[in-house]
Write an enzyme that holds these catalytic residues in place. Structure first.
Site, PDB file in Angstrom:
ATOM      1  CB  SER A 145      -0.830  -0.071   1.174  1.00 61.84           C
ATOM      2  OG  SER A 145      -1.558   1.308   1.598  1.00 61.84           O
ATOM      3  CE1 TYR A 158      -4.857  -1.798   5.191  1.00 62.91           C
ATOM      4  CE2 TYR A 158      -3.195   0.017   4.442  1.00 62.91           C
ATOM      5  CZ  TYR A 158      -3.989  -1.129   4.068  1.00 62.91           C
ATOM      6  OH  TYR A 158      -4.087  -1.108   2.799  1.00 62.91           O
TER       7      TYR A 158
HETATM    8  P1  NAD Z   1     -11.408  -6.196  -0.143  1.00 59.41           P
HETATM    9  O1  NAD Z   1     -12.094  -5.774   1.278  1.00 59.41           O
HETATM   10  O2  NAD Z   1     -12.253  -5.958  -1.289  1.00 59.41           O
HETATM   11  O3  NAD Z   1     -10.883  -7.724  -0.231  1.00 59.41           O
HETATM   12  C1  NAD Z   1     -10.143  -8.221   0.962  1.00 59.41           C
HETATM   13  C2  NAD Z   1     -10.249  -9.526   0.789  1.00 59.41           C
HETATM   14  O4  NAD Z   1      -9.497 -10.454   2.026  1.00 59.41           O
HETATM   15  C3  NAD Z   1     -11.770 -10.244   0.722  1.00 59.41           C
HETATM   16  O5  NAD Z   1     -11.467 -11.319  -0.441  1.00 59.41           O
HETATM   17  C4  NAD Z   1     -11.708 -10.942   2.147  1.00 59.41           C
HETATM   18  O6  NAD Z   1     -12.786 -11.972   1.986  1.00 59.41           O
HETATM   19  C5  NAD Z   1     -10.334 -11.380   2.376  1.00 59.41           C
HETATM   20  N1  NAD Z   1     -10.247 -11.511   3.559  1.00 59.41           N
HETATM   21  C6  NAD Z   1     -10.601 -10.845   4.770  1.00 59.41           C
HETATM   22  N2  NAD Z   1     -10.135 -11.490   5.928  1.00 59.41           N
HETATM   23  C7  NAD Z   1      -9.733 -12.673   5.765  1.00 59.41           C
HETATM   24  C8  NAD Z   1      -9.220 -13.657   6.523  1.00 59.41           C
HETATM   25  N3  NAD Z   1      -9.135 -13.747   7.845  1.00 59.41           N
HETATM   26  N4  NAD Z   1      -8.650 -14.809   5.736  1.00 59.41           N
HETATM   27  C9  NAD Z   1      -8.899 -14.681   4.216  1.00 59.41           C
HETATM   28  N5  NAD Z   1      -9.095 -14.009   3.488  1.00 59.41           N
HETATM   29  C10 NAD Z   1      -9.725 -12.785   4.284  1.00 59.41           C
HETATM   30  O7  NAD Z   1     -10.144  -5.302  -0.113  1.00 59.41           O
HETATM   31  P2  NAD Z   1      -9.299  -4.565  -1.224  1.00 59.41           P
HETATM   32  O8  NAD Z   1      -9.424  -3.176  -1.148  1.00 59.41           O
HETATM   33  O9  NAD Z   1      -9.458  -5.382  -2.443  1.00 59.41           O
HETATM   34  O10 NAD Z   1      -7.813  -4.950  -0.459  1.00 59.41           O
HETATM   35  C11 NAD Z   1      -7.010  -6.191  -0.953  1.00 59.41           C
HETATM   36  C12 NAD Z   1      -5.469  -5.731  -0.447  1.00 59.41           C
HETATM   37  O11 NAD Z   1      -5.183  -4.542  -1.153  1.00 59.41           O
HETATM   38  C13 NAD Z   1      -5.342  -5.509   0.802  1.00 59.41           C
HETATM   39  O12 NAD Z   1      -4.211  -6.196   1.297  1.00 59.41           O
HETATM   40  C14 NAD Z   1      -5.478  -3.866   1.198  1.00 59.41           C
HETATM   41  O13 NAD Z   1      -4.635  -3.588   2.509  1.00 59.41           O
HETATM   42  C15 NAD Z   1      -4.483  -3.468  -0.137  1.00 59.41           C
HETATM   43  N6  NAD Z   1      -4.818  -2.172  -0.408  1.00 59.41           N
HETATM   44  C16 NAD Z   1      -6.071  -1.722  -0.637  1.00 59.41           C
HETATM   45  C17 NAD Z   1      -6.137  -0.399  -1.286  1.00 59.41           C
HETATM   46  C18 NAD Z   1      -7.476   0.225  -1.493  1.00 59.41           C
HETATM   47  O14 NAD Z   1      -7.548   1.388  -1.715  1.00 59.41           O
HETATM   48  N7  NAD Z   1      -8.577  -0.738  -1.743  1.00 59.41           N
HETATM   49  C19 NAD Z   1      -5.069   0.425  -1.444  1.00 59.41           C
HETATM   50  C20 NAD Z   1      -3.742   0.000  -1.021  1.00 59.41           C
HETATM   51  C21 NAD Z   1      -3.686  -1.491  -0.631  1.00 59.41           C
END
Ligand code: NAD
Length: 263
Positions: A145, A158
Site C-alpha cells: 500500500s 495497518y
Molecule cells: P477487499 O475488502 O475487497 O478484499 C479483501 C479480501 O480479503 C476479501 O476477499 C476478504 O474476504 C479477504 N479476507 C478478509 N479477511 C480474511 C481472512 N481472515 N482470511 C482470508 N481472507 C480474508 O479489499 P481490497 O481493497 O481489495 O484489498 C486487498 C488488499 O489491497 C489489502 O491487502 C489492502 O490492504 C490492499 N490495499 C487496498 C487499497 C484500496 O484502496 N482498496 C489500497 C492499498 C492497498
C-alpha cells in the site's frame, strides 16, 4: 501476458473481492491455474470460480480458510499442493483495515490486522518457497500500500503491518535472488473496493466529517490525480511482474498511487 505463464499455478489470498479478484481474473485469463481464497457468500464465490475457469480454460480452486490462523494457512497450502502440485505464483493480498486513534485502538483489531496483513504473508511464503526453489522459478507479490511508504493518522495497525510487509519482501528478495524467484510489493493508493468503502463511516466518526468530506478531503486529498486507482491497473502490474521482462525486478516497491508518495 508472457506465454511462459500458461499452466503455472497462482495462489491469491483474499481474492473473493476487490483487488484479489482482479488478480485472479488477469491470471486465469492467461491460462494460469488459480487458488482463490477469502470470505463471502458461497453461491457468489462458486459463480466467480466458474467464471475464472471460463476465462482461460485453466482450473480454479476455492480455499476458504481464515488466514489469521497459521494451521488454516497450512491447510490451504496443502489443498493447493494436492490439486496442482505446488504454487508458482504467490500473491499475498488479503487485508483489512480499522480506523481509530491509537489510545482507543481495540487490541483485538490490532492483533487481527497484524495477523492478516503481515504474519499471513510469512506463513504462505515459508510454505510456498520450497516449491519455487525446486523449480528454480517463482513470483511472490504482496499487495502492500502507499501506507507501506508513508503514514496516515488513525491507521496505526495497518501502517505498521504494511511497512513490515515491505521489509519482509526485501528480505525475501535477497534470500531468493539466486533461485529464479522474485519478491516485490505493489503499493496502490486508494483503489475503489469494499475495503475503502467500508472505512468511510469510521473515518467520518474519527474526524467528524460528512461522507463527501471523507471522499474528497481525506481519501482523494493526497492523490494528486484526484482519481481512484482501478483494480485492473493493479492487476496489470502483477501480470507484468510475473513475466520474463520483470525477472530482474526484485525487492522493489511499485507505487500505483496517482502521485501520492511523490509528495
Ligand atoms: P477487499 O475488502 O475487497 O478484499 C479483501 C479480501 O480479503 C476479501 O476477499 C476478504 O474476504 C479477504 N479476507 C478478509 N479477511 C480474511 C481472512 N481472515 N482470511 C482470508 N481472507 C480474508 O479489499 P481490497 O481493497 O481489495 O484489498 C486487498 C488488499 O489491497 C489489502 O491487502 C489492502 O490492504 C490492499 N490495499 C487496498 C487499497 C484500496 O484502496 N482498496 C489500497 C492499498 C492497498
Amino acid at each position: 501476458m508472457s506465454q511462459s505463464l500458461k499452466g503455472k499455478t497462482a495462489l491469491i489470498t483474499g481474492s473473493t473481492s476487490g483487488i484479489g479478484l482482479a488478480y485472479a481474473k488477469a491470471l486465469a485469463g492467461g491460462g494460469v491455474n488459480v487458488v482463490i481464497n477469502g470470505f463471502g457468500d458461497a453461491d457468489a464465490i462458486e459463480k466467480e470460480r466458474l467464471g475464472l475457469e471460463a476465462l482461460g480454460g485453466a482450473k480454479a480452486l476455492y480455499s476458504g480458510h481464515d488466514l489469521t490462523k497459521p494451521d488454516q494457512i497450512e491447510a490451504m497450502m496443502q489443498e493447493a499442493a494436492s490439486a496442482f502440485g505446488g504454487v508458482d505464483i504467490l500473491i499475498n493480498n488479503a487485508g483489512m483495515q480499522h480506523v481509530a486513534p491509537v489510545e482507543d485502538f481495540p487490541v483485538d483489531k490490532w492483533n487481527l490486522i497484524i495477523a492478516l496483513n503481515l504474519t499471513s504473508a510469512f506463513h504462505t511464503s515459508r510454505l510456498a518457497i520450497p516449491y519455487m526453489k525446486s523449480k528454480k522459478w517463482g513470483r511472490i507479490i504482496q499487495t502492500a500500500s502507499a501506507h507501506s511508504l508513508t503514514a496516515s493518522p488513525f491507521k496505526s495497525a495497518y501502517v505498521t503491518a504494511k511497512h513490515g510487509l515491505a521489509g519482509f519482501t526485501k528480505t525475501l528478495a535477497l534470500e531468493l535472488a539466486t533461485f529464479g524467484v522474485t519478491a516485490n510489493c505493489i503499493s496502490p493508493g486508494y483503489v475503489w473496493t469494499p475495503l475503502v468503502e467500508n472505512q468511510i463511516p469510521d473515518t467520518m466518526k474519527a474526524r467528524g466529517m460528512t461522507r463527501e468530506q471523507v471522499m474528497n478531503d481525506v481519501l482523494l486529498a493526497g492523490q494528486p490525480t484526484k482519481q481512484f486507482v482501478t483494480v485492473e491497473q493493479v492487476a496489470a502490474m502483477a501480470l507484468y511482474l510475473c513475466g520474463d521482462a520483470a525477472a530482474n525486478i526484485t525487492g522493489a516497491n511499485m507505487s500505483i498511487d496517482g502521485g501520492w508518495t511523490a509528495q
